[in-house]
Design a protein around this motif. Structure first.
Motif, short mmCIF file in Angstrom:
data_model
loop_
_atom_site.label_atom_id
_atom_site.label_comp_id
_atom_site.label_asym_id
_atom_site.label_seq_id
_atom_site.Cartn_x
_atom_site.Cartn_y
_atom_site.Cartn_z
N GLY A 270 0.82 -1.19 0.00
CA GLY A 270 0.00 0.00 0.00
C GLY A 270 0.85 1.25 0.00
O GLY A 270 1.97 1.24 0.50
N TRP A 271 0.31 2.32 -0.57
CA TRP A 271 1.00 3.59 -0.41
C TRP A 271 0.03 4.70 -0.01
O TRP A 271 0.40 5.86 0.12
N THR A 272 -1.22 4.34 0.19
CA THR A 272 -2.19 5.27 0.78
C THR A 272 -3.07 4.50 1.76
O THR A 272 -3.12 3.27 1.74
N LEU A 273 -3.74 5.22 2.65
CA LEU A 273 -4.50 4.61 3.72
C LEU A 273 -5.94 5.12 3.68
O LEU A 273 -6.19 6.31 3.73
N VAL A 274 -6.91 4.23 3.59
CA VAL A 274 -8.32 4.61 3.51
C VAL A 274 -9.03 4.36 4.82
O VAL A 274 -8.92 3.27 5.39
N ASP A 275 -9.73 5.37 5.29
CA ASP A 275 -10.63 5.22 6.42
C ASP A 275 -11.97 4.79 5.83
O ASP A 275 -12.69 5.59 5.23
N THR A 276 -12.33 3.52 5.98
CA THR A 276 -13.54 3.02 5.33
C THR A 276 -14.80 3.53 5.99
O THR A 276 -15.89 3.37 5.44
N GLU A 287 6.53 11.56 5.03
CA GLU A 287 6.21 12.09 3.72
C GLU A 287 7.14 11.50 2.66
O GLU A 287 8.32 11.31 2.89
N ALA A 288 6.59 11.22 1.51
CA ALA A 288 7.37 10.73 0.37
C ALA A 288 6.53 10.89 -0.88
O ALA A 288 5.31 10.98 -0.83
N THR A 289 7.22 10.94 -2.01
CA THR A 289 6.53 11.03 -3.28
C THR A 289 5.67 9.79 -3.49
O THR A 289 6.09 8.67 -3.22
N ARG A 290 4.45 10.00 -3.97
CA ARG A 290 3.55 8.89 -4.23
C ARG A 290 4.23 7.88 -5.16
O ARG A 290 4.81 8.24 -6.17
#
Length: 342
Positions: A270-276, A287-290
């Motif tokens: 994963g590189w992003t986190l979703v709050d469902t 922080e880092a470049t996507r």
């Protein structure tokens, strides 16, 4: 999961710092872009729900230790394919400690693409094949003992073969017929699956209480019994389209989302986190470049963040459930990451 309080950032010579961090960031590795609640439940995963507790097999040897400590046991284990002269090995990194496990054939094409560690962390599998992308599947204990090669010829490119959640079977494509299904690693028996069943990659929380997967343009979260918990829509992670669910938090609320697995790199994180609960992207403490950020789920709300910007040595950031961040360089010459386990 409890709501984490904001923490003021601080840096020390030991590279340990506490950052302002929402529970979303602490709850999981990985997430995704904004989404809106979807409609109606979907069918339960093809794989039967099962808790897969992490295990650290015996018989492996520690070859080096780096770093300056961290939470006991570390928040997650990262696995690599490491070359050493004319040989290559599966190695792991946990809490700054590098451990050497099974030696695998020094063949780049099939072995290099297919080698992976089981969900329970006890076994490793790879395909020894040819430049046509086919070969025989071998399974062994993580320390390399008790090797068994199955008779079927299987496809070894893209994200194939892939472990099923029970750690006792693998999803394979049989060469010749092109039939897709589950290969039982104990008996060698094969069970064909429908395209929908085969395409569904179900991940489970470290505590085994929740499971999550992608269904078309939706993220679906279910409990251990397969009952629907939440379902939200989600957009593509890359210009090529689609996404892959790579992890779910111990409370079932947060889901890690990354790019789809594509040849030649079969392992994605994963590189992003979703709050469902909201469908929104959660903040992260690093922080880092996507696309240059790898998020790995740990138990109890901890996670590991690997930052690998182009041209720069990778760094490992271990985030504890309390929000403490321990940062260290990734040990040199570990090679290509091939997966993680809580």
């Amino acid at each position: 999961m409890t709501v984490a309080v904001a923490r003021a950032a601080r840096s020390t010579q030991t590279l340990r710092r506490v950052v302002a961090l929402s529970v979303a960031a602490l709850a999981l590795l990985g997430g995704a872009a904004c989404s809106a609640p979807g409609s109606g439940p979907v069918a339960a995963p093809a794989d039967p729900p099962a808790a897969v507790p992490a295990a650290q097999p015996t018989g492996s040897s520690t070859v080096s230790t780096t770093g300056n400590g961290g939470a006991a046991g570390g928040p997650a284990t990262l696995y690599y394919l490491t070359r050493d002269g004319g040989s290559q090995y599966v190695t792991s990194l946990r809490d700054g400690r590098v451990t050497r496990h099974a030696e695998v054939p020094n063949e780049r094409y099939c072995v290099g693409n297919s080698v992976s560690v089981s969900p329970d962390g006890r076994r490793v599998a790879w395909v020894t094949g040819n430049d046509r992308g086919e070969g025989r599947l071998t399974v062994a204990n993580l320390d390399g003992s008790d090797r068994k090669t199955l008779s079927q010829r299987v496809y070894c490119l893209g994200n194939h073969p892939a472990w099923a959640g029970d750690s006792g079977s693998m999803k394979v494509i049989l060469v010749g017929s092109g039939t897709k299904g589950l290969l039982d690693l104990a008996t060698g028996g094969f069970t064909a699956q429908t395209p929908e069943q085969f395409a569904r990659d179900t991940v489970r929380s470290a505590n085994g209480d929740f499971q999550a997967y992608r269904a078309d343009d939706r993220i679906v979260v279910r409990d251990a019994r397969g009952r629907l918990v939440r379902e939200v829509r989600h957009g593509a992670e890359t210009e090529e389209g689609g996404f892959t669910v790579t992890g779910v938090s111990d409370d079932g609320r947060y889901v890690a989302v990354g790019p789809q697995a594509t040849d030649p790199s079969r392992i994605v994180s994963g590189w992003t986190l979703v709050d469902t609960a909201t469908g929104r992207t959660a903040s992260l403490p690093v922080e880092a470049t996507r696309g240059h950020l790898s998020l790995f789920l740990g138990a109890g709300g901890a996670m590991v963040i690997r930052v690998h910007e182009n041209g720069q040595p990778a760094r490992i950031h271990e985030v504890s459930a309390s929000g403490e961040v321990t940062s260290r360089p990734e040990p040199a010459a570990l090679g290509r990451p091939i997966g993680h386990r809580a």
